[in-house]
Design an enzyme around this catalytic site. Structure first.
Site, PDB file in Angstrom:
ATOM      1  CD  GLU A  12      -2.990  -1.319   2.163  1.00  0.00           C
ATOM      2  OE1 GLU A  12      -4.171  -1.634   1.945  1.00  0.00           O
ATOM      3  OE2 GLU A  12      -2.540  -1.180   3.328  1.00  0.00           O
ATOM      4  CG  MET A 172      -9.072  -5.959   8.267  1.00  0.00           C
ATOM      5  SD  MET A 172      -8.126  -7.487   7.995  1.00  0.00           S
ATOM      6  CE  MET A 172      -7.835  -8.005   9.672  1.00  0.00           C
ATOM      7  CG  ASP A 196     -11.791  -8.117  -1.186  1.00  0.00           C
ATOM      8  OD1 ASP A 196     -10.710  -7.571  -0.902  1.00  0.00           O
ATOM      9  OD2 ASP A 196     -12.750  -8.200  -0.392  1.00  0.00           O
TER      10      ASP A 196
HETATM   11  O1  4EH Z   1      -4.799  -4.897   5.924  1.00  0.00           O
HETATM   12  C1  4EH Z   1      -5.828  -5.836   5.705  1.00  0.00           C
HETATM   13  C2  4EH Z   1      -5.598  -6.613   4.434  1.00  0.00           C
HETATM   14  C3  4EH Z   1      -6.294  -7.961   4.386  1.00  0.00           C
HETATM   15  S1  4EH Z   1      -5.690  -9.168   5.516  1.00  0.00           S
HETATM   16  C4  4EH Z   1      -7.137  -5.107   5.463  1.00  0.00           C
HETATM   17  N1  4EH Z   1      -6.996  -4.671   4.085  1.00  0.00           N
HETATM   18  C5  4EH Z   1      -6.252  -5.716   3.388  1.00  0.00           C
HETATM   19  C6  4EH Z   1      -8.242  -4.215   3.435  1.00  0.00           C
HETATM   20  C7  4EH Z   1      -9.180  -5.268   2.910  1.00  0.00           C
HETATM   21  C8  4EH Z   1     -10.061  -6.040   3.686  1.00  0.00           C
HETATM   22  N2  4EH Z   1     -10.265  -6.105   5.031  1.00  0.00           N
HETATM   23  C9  4EH Z   1     -11.215  -6.972   5.474  1.00  0.00           C
HETATM   24  C10 4EH Z   1      -9.389  -5.624   1.597  1.00  0.00           C
HETATM   25  N3  4EH Z   1     -10.360  -6.565   1.527  1.00  0.00           N
HETATM   26  C11 4EH Z   1     -10.798  -6.835   2.786  1.00  0.00           C
HETATM   27  C12 4EH Z   1     -11.761  -7.732   3.318  1.00  0.00           C
HETATM   28  N4  4EH Z   1     -11.936  -7.773   4.664  1.00  0.00           N
HETATM   29  N5  4EH Z   1     -12.499  -8.514   2.527  1.00  0.00           N
HETATM   30  C13 4EH Z   1      -4.400  -9.967   4.713  1.00  0.00           C
HETATM   31  C14 4EH Z   1      -4.265 -10.017   3.370  1.00  0.00           C
HETATM   32  N6  4EH Z   1      -3.223 -10.641   2.788  1.00  0.00           N
HETATM   33  C15 4EH Z   1      -2.325 -11.249   3.542  1.00  0.00           C
HETATM   34  C16 4EH Z   1      -2.468 -11.238   4.888  1.00  0.00           C
HETATM   35  N7  4EH Z   1      -3.504 -10.602   5.457  1.00  0.00           N
END
Ligand code: 4EH
Length: 230
Positions: A12, A172, A196
């Site tokens: 990011e 998050m 997503d």
């Molecule tokens: O920093 C976390 C990342 C996912 S966890 C929150 N970010 C991305 C935003 C996000 C998000 N949060 C909750 C994007 N889509 C989301 C969703 N629900 N569906 C992560 C991702 N990759 C590797 C390890 N942890």
């Protein structure tokens, strides 16, 4: 003026560091902080690591240790609103914590005594984002973002968050960064590009679009930095 730019994951902030080119790296409390002067503005840039606790630590550190006076967050999010597709941008008008639950005591979801269900973003920074969007010929949705310590990949949970908080997107970190900035009277702005739809395909979509959506968000935030420097 010292401006903080933060993300949660390395992906990011990578496009931002790339654009700035040279910076000074300092390790503090288990994270790396990158300082630079860009277009006459002092910047401190960092990724926090994932979740509310790490993002709280980083936002507070950027303000209290590095002296940031404004904070811009750039990153990706899961869409709740069906208007939002992968790559679309959303600016948070206000944020809440969807996993904060003391409803057993009669309080609403997202509320604790002396807190608030929603924390509002800085209106001046939102106005600035509208100027940037119109100059770029981009549509940027304004809406509510809900934050919690869960990667949501479940239609039912996503719909519950949408109906309980009126949220358009979820992630998050934004809600915790908002609490820190609000408490310390630091104007903040949370921008997210959709990676997503927080449904059963979310992890696949996330892996496929993290890099491109993170870049979309970072480029927009840097246009805002350019404008702040004018
Ligand atoms: O920093 C976390 C990342 C996912 S966890 C929150 N970010 C991305 C935003 C996000 C998000 N949060 C909750 C994007 N889509 C989301 C969703 N629900 N569906 C992560 C991702 N990759 C590797 C390890 N942890």
């Amino acid at each position: 003026m010292k401006l903080a730019i933060m993300g949660a994951m390395p992906e990011e902030i990578a496009p931002i560091l790339e654009k700035i080119g040279t910076y000074k790296t300092t390790e503090y409390a288990g994270n790396k902080y990158y300082e630079a002067t860009y277009n006459g503005i002092d910047l401190v840039i960092a990724y926090s690591k994932i979740g509310k606790v790490f993002s709280t630590l980083t936002a507070a550190t950027m303000i209290e240790h590095f002296g940031a006076q404004k904070l811009l967050f750039s990153g990706v999010a899961g869409a709740i609103s069906s208007e939002l597709k992968v790559g679309d941008l959303i600016v948070a008008t206000k944020l809440s914590q969807h996993d904060l639950d003391i409803t057993a005591f009669g309080h609403p979801f997202g509320y604790v005594p002396e807190g608030a269900v929603f924390v509002e973003s800085d209106k001046t920074l939102i106005e600035l984002s509208k100027q940037v969007a119109s100059e770029m010929g981009l549509h940027v949705k304004e809406g509510i973002i809900a934050t919690g310590d869960q990667f949501v990949a479940n239609e039912e949970r996503k719909n519950w968050i949408g109906s309980t908080f009126g949220a358009d997107a979820l992630e998050m970190e934004g809600g915790s960064v908002a609490v820190v900035c609000n408490a310390l009277h630091v104007p903040f702005f949370i921008l997210r590009a959709i990676s997503d739809a927080a449904d059963m395909d979310a992890s696949f979509s996330f892996d496929a679009f993290l890099e491109s959506s993170a870049k979309t968000s970072a480029e927009f935030v840097m246009k805002m930095v350019d404008k702040i420097g004018e």
